[in-house]
Design an enzyme around this catalytic site. Sequence first.
Site, PDB file in Angstrom:
ATOM      1  CB  CYS A 158      -0.969  -0.023   1.168  1.00  0.00           C
ATOM      2  SG  CYS A 158      -1.958  -1.523   1.141  1.00  0.00           S
ATOM      3  CG  HIS A 283      -2.378   4.667   4.904  1.00  0.00           C
ATOM      4  ND1 HIS A 283      -2.340   4.533   3.529  1.00  0.00           N
ATOM      5  CD2 HIS A 283      -2.455   3.404   5.391  1.00  0.00           C
ATOM      6  CE1 HIS A 283      -2.391   3.251   3.213  1.00  0.00           C
ATOM      7  NE2 HIS A 283      -2.455   2.544   4.317  1.00  0.00           N
ATOM      8  CG  HIS A 317      -6.630   0.898   1.137  1.00  0.00           C
ATOM      9  ND1 HIS A 317      -5.709   1.567   0.354  1.00  0.00           N
ATOM     10  CD2 HIS A 317      -5.923   0.291   2.125  1.00  0.00           C
ATOM     11  CE1 HIS A 317      -4.503   1.357   0.842  1.00  0.00           C
ATOM     12  NE2 HIS A 317      -4.601   0.590   1.914  1.00  0.00           N
TER      13      HIS A 317
END
Lengths: 388, 269
Positions: A158, A283, A317
Amino acid sequence: MRVTAATAACAAGLGKQAILDSLVAGQSGLRPNHFGRDPLPTWIGAVPDAALLPLPPQLASYECRNNRLAWLAHAQDGFSASVRAARERHGPGRVALVIGTSTSSIGATEEAYRELTAERAIPAHLRGLAVYSPHSTGEFLARAFDLENVAVTIATACSSGAKAFAHAARLLEAGIADAAVVGGVDSLCESVLFGFNSLALVSPDPCRPFDITRCGINLGEAAALALLETQGEGIRYLGAGESSDAHHMSAPHPGGLGARLAMAQALANAGIHASDVDYVNLHGTASAKNDAVEAAAIADMFDAETHASSTKGWTGHALGAAGALEAVITMLAIEHSFMPGTINSDTLDPDCGPQVRLHGAHGRVGIALSNSFGFGGSNCSLVFAAAE
Amino acid sequence: MTESRSFTIGIEGVALWSPFLPGWERARRILRGDEPAPTAPAPRPVPQALPPNERRRASETVALAIDAARLACAAADRDPASLPCVFGSMYGDLAITDYLCSTLAVDPKLLSPTKFHNSVHNAPAGYWTIAVGSMRPYTSLCAGEQSFAVTLLEAIVQAHGGAEPVLMAAYDIDARGALVSVAPSRLQLATALVLGAASSDRAIARWRVSLQSARREAASRAQPRNEALVAGNAMASCLPLFEALAQGGTCRLVLPMNPALSLVLETIS
C-alpha cells in the site's frame, strides 16, 4: 522538481475535476460490493465497468482490468498530450516511468485459473497475453507512451504509489532521466477482496476512517498518474520520507514508529517544519490499528491548525495506487484551496487530535503532506507545495 | 541519445545461491571453471536470519532472499540493520501466486490469511527488515526481463546519492502449476550485493557505471556452461555480473534495461 501534469480515475470520479467535485460535495464513490462470482458483504470503490474500454489493437496483448484502468486514466485531463510534449521536449530516452502497484494484473491470472483445461493448464487463447507479470502495467504504459528510459514497477503493497514518486525523484536527481511518468495503478480482484477478508480487515459497511466505531476497510481501485520534471511549471514536489516498521507483515508498529519516521524524514528532506504543513492527506484506511497509530502520530507531530483527513471514504483503499491517487488529491487541495474532510465518519476516535477533521474546509494550502503505509511495514510520506 | 553522467561504486559483499551454484564460495570456483558444478541440485539453504520457528514456515522467496541478504552483509562486514535495501524479483513468489489463484478458483473463502500477506511482492524485504530490526527504507521492484538491471540501477542510484552502503537482493523461483506456461521461470536463484562508495576500503570490485543506448552494443552473456546452470530462471540475466565478480580482473558489462537503454559497468583499475 515540478509536477507538470497529473490525473486520476477512481470511484470518486474520472479526471481531476470530477474528483474535486465529489470531494467538495462530500459525495462518496463507494457502492455495495458486486465484484466477482460470490460477492462478499462489503462496500467497494469501483470504477464503472462501462468506463473501462478495450485497449487499442496494437496494445491488445495487455488486455486486462488493470491495464484498462491505466488506459482510462491516461486519457483524462490531457495527460497523454502532456507526456507526448515532455517526450518531444526531452527525447523518449530521457523520460522514465515509475508505476506503483500491489497486485497489478493478477486479476487476469485469477480469470485464467477459472478456465483451466482438463490438464490444469491455462487455455491456449489466454497464454499469449502480457498480463502475467507484476510489471505488466508498467510495460503497458511505457509502450503506450512510447518511452525509452527506465520503466520500473514499485511493489511495496500500500505504499507503492507514494514510493513511485521517491523513486522517480531519485532517477531525476541522478540525471538518469529529465522527466518521469509517475503513478499507481491497482484494480479490484478476488485476491485482495478475499485476502483482506481472510485477515478480518474488511468492513461490511461504508468505511469510517478514524471513527470510534470503524470496523475495517473498503477495497477500491484507481489509476493515478503524474508527470514529474526537473523543470517546468506546476506544483512543487519537495521530497519524500521512507521508512520500515521492522515489526509485522500485516500490522503497523503499535507506537507508529515507522510512520513517524517517514513523516519526519519527509519534512527534513523537504526542508520544512511540521508547522509549515497546512494539509495532511492521511493513510486513514479505517482499519482499527492503522487509524489509531496514525492519529496518535499526527496528534504528536503537527500543530492543531493543520487540517488532516482521510479520503478513503470517497475512494475506498486503492492499495498500491492509493499513494499516487492521494498525491493527486493532495495536489488538488493545493490547487483549489480546498481541504477535504473525512466522510462516513461522525464520531472521531479519542486518539485523534484537533488535526483530524470530519468536514472539508476552504483555505490556502501552501504545503501539504500525503501518507501511505503498507503491508511489510513499508511507509512513505510525500510533500508537495504550491507553485510560487 | 544524451549520455547520462556516470557513477562510481564499490562492491563490498556478494552472495549467490542456486541449486547448481550453492553459495558464493563454491559458485565463484564453478563460474571460474576451477570446480565442476554439482550434478544433483543442492538443498535450499535455511534462512538463518529468521527466528527458528519461522524458518520452516518461510515462503521460498522469503527464505532465499533473506539468506542471500544476510550473507552479503556478512561478507561486507556491515550491520544489516544499518543498510537501506532494494529487493527485486521479476515474478515475486510464483508458488504463492499459484496457491492464491488455485484457491480462488475453487473456494475463495478458503484463502489462508498468512499466504495472503506473504503474497505481496515486498514480503521478502518486509521479513528481512523485521528479522534484522531495520527501520531503514526498503523497496521492492520489478521490471520484466530486465528486473536485475533495473534493481541494480536503483541500488546504484541510492548508493551513489547517499553517504552509506546499500543492500540489494535479486531473486526468482520456478513457476508452479498452470503458471509454467505463462510465467516461465525455472530453478531458484537468489543473489545479493552490498554496494558502497568506490573509495570504500572494503570494496572487492570497483565499477564505473553509465547508461547508453542499447542499440550500440550487444548485451553481455555469461559463458554457455555457466548460463546452463541457471537457464530459464527469470533472474538469470544477473549471471554475467556474478561471473565477472568470480573472475576478478577488468571487465565491461552491458546489461539491457529495455530495448533502447543499457546499464554499462566498467572496472575501475
